[in-house]
Design a protein around this motif. Structure first.
Motif, PDB file in Angstrom:
ATOM      1  N   GLU A 208      -8.698   5.956   6.055  1.00  0.00           N
ATOM      2  CA  GLU A 208      -9.135   7.098   5.253  1.00  0.00           C
ATOM      3  C   GLU A 208     -10.289   7.835   5.929  1.00  0.00           C
TER       4      GLU A 208
ATOM      5  N   LEU B 239      -7.633   0.041   5.342  1.00  0.00           N
ATOM      6  CA  LEU B 239      -7.355   1.259   4.590  1.00  0.00           C
ATOM      7  C   LEU B 239      -8.574   2.182   4.579  1.00  0.00           C
ATOM      8  N   ARG B 240      -9.761   1.630   4.423  1.00  0.00           N
ATOM      9  CA  ARG B 240     -10.991   2.445   4.451  1.00  0.00           C
ATOM     10  C   ARG B 240     -11.190   3.098   5.819  1.00  0.00           C
TER      11      ARG B 240
ATOM     12  N   GLY C 267      -4.565  10.284   1.287  1.00  0.00           N
ATOM     13  CA  GLY C 267      -3.949   9.766   0.077  1.00  0.00           C
ATOM     14  C   GLY C 267      -3.378   8.370   0.219  1.00  0.00           C
TER      15      GLY C 267
ATOM     16  N   GLU D 107      -3.492   4.350  -0.573  1.00  0.00           N
ATOM     17  CA  GLU D 107      -4.067   3.471  -1.600  1.00  0.00           C
ATOM     18  C   GLU D 107      -3.415   2.105  -1.561  1.00  0.00           C
ATOM     19  N   LEU D 108      -4.185   1.120  -1.966  1.00  0.00           N
ATOM     20  CA  LEU D 108      -3.722  -0.255  -2.025  1.00  0.00           C
ATOM     21  C   LEU D 108      -3.010  -0.475  -3.348  1.00  0.00           C
TER      22      LEU D 108
ATOM     23  N   SER E 243       0.564   8.767   0.837  1.00  0.00           N
ATOM     24  CA  SER E 243       1.128   9.929   0.160  1.00  0.00           C
ATOM     25  C   SER E 243       1.762  10.935   1.116  1.00  0.00           C
TER      26      SER E 243
ATOM     27  N   MET F 241       0.843  -1.150   0.000  1.00  0.00           N
ATOM     28  CA  MET F 241       0.000   0.000   0.000  1.00  0.00           C
ATOM     29  C   MET F 241       0.895   1.221   0.000  1.00  0.00           C
ATOM     30  N   ARG F 242       0.314   2.365  -0.382  1.00  0.00           N
ATOM     31  CA  ARG F 242       1.096   3.595  -0.463  1.00  0.00           C
ATOM     32  C   ARG F 242       0.400   4.675   0.343  1.00  0.00           C
TER      33      ARG F 242
ATOM     34  N   ALA G  31      -7.682  -3.902   2.738  1.00  0.00           N
ATOM     35  CA  ALA G  31      -8.550  -2.911   2.106  1.00  0.00           C
ATOM     36  C   ALA G  31      -9.512  -2.309   3.127  1.00  0.00           C
TER      37      ALA G  31
END
Length: 74
Positions: A62, A58-59, A69, A71-72, A4, A1-2, A55
């Motif tokens: 966020e 990550l949600r 920023g 993202e997978l 930003s 994952m990234r 995922a």
């Protein structure tokens, strides 16, 4: 994952580790912004389950950090 925003990296790693993930910072290709985070879920049954769980994490991240920023990556 990234991710930003590198300034959030320690907080992001802590978030993932509290969810029983093994998470370490890596590097993103020169053309990409941010940092890569390698995530492993040792309790996942298979790669598909691990990807779905990541995922979801990550949600949640966020939702807690709008505009972060994250993202997978494949």
């Amino acid at each position: 994952m990234r991710l930003s925003d590198p300034s959030l990296s320690e907080e992001f790693l802590g978030f993932l580790r509290r969810a029983d993930c093994i998470a370490d910072v890596g590097q993103v290709a020169a053309h990409a912004e941010g940092i890569a985070v390698q995530v492993d879920l040792p309790k996942a049954y298979d790669e598909e389950q691990a990807r779905m769980e990541v995922a979801l994490y990550l949600r949640v991240w966020e939702a807690m950090h709008p505009g972060s920023g994250a993202e997978l990556l494949d």
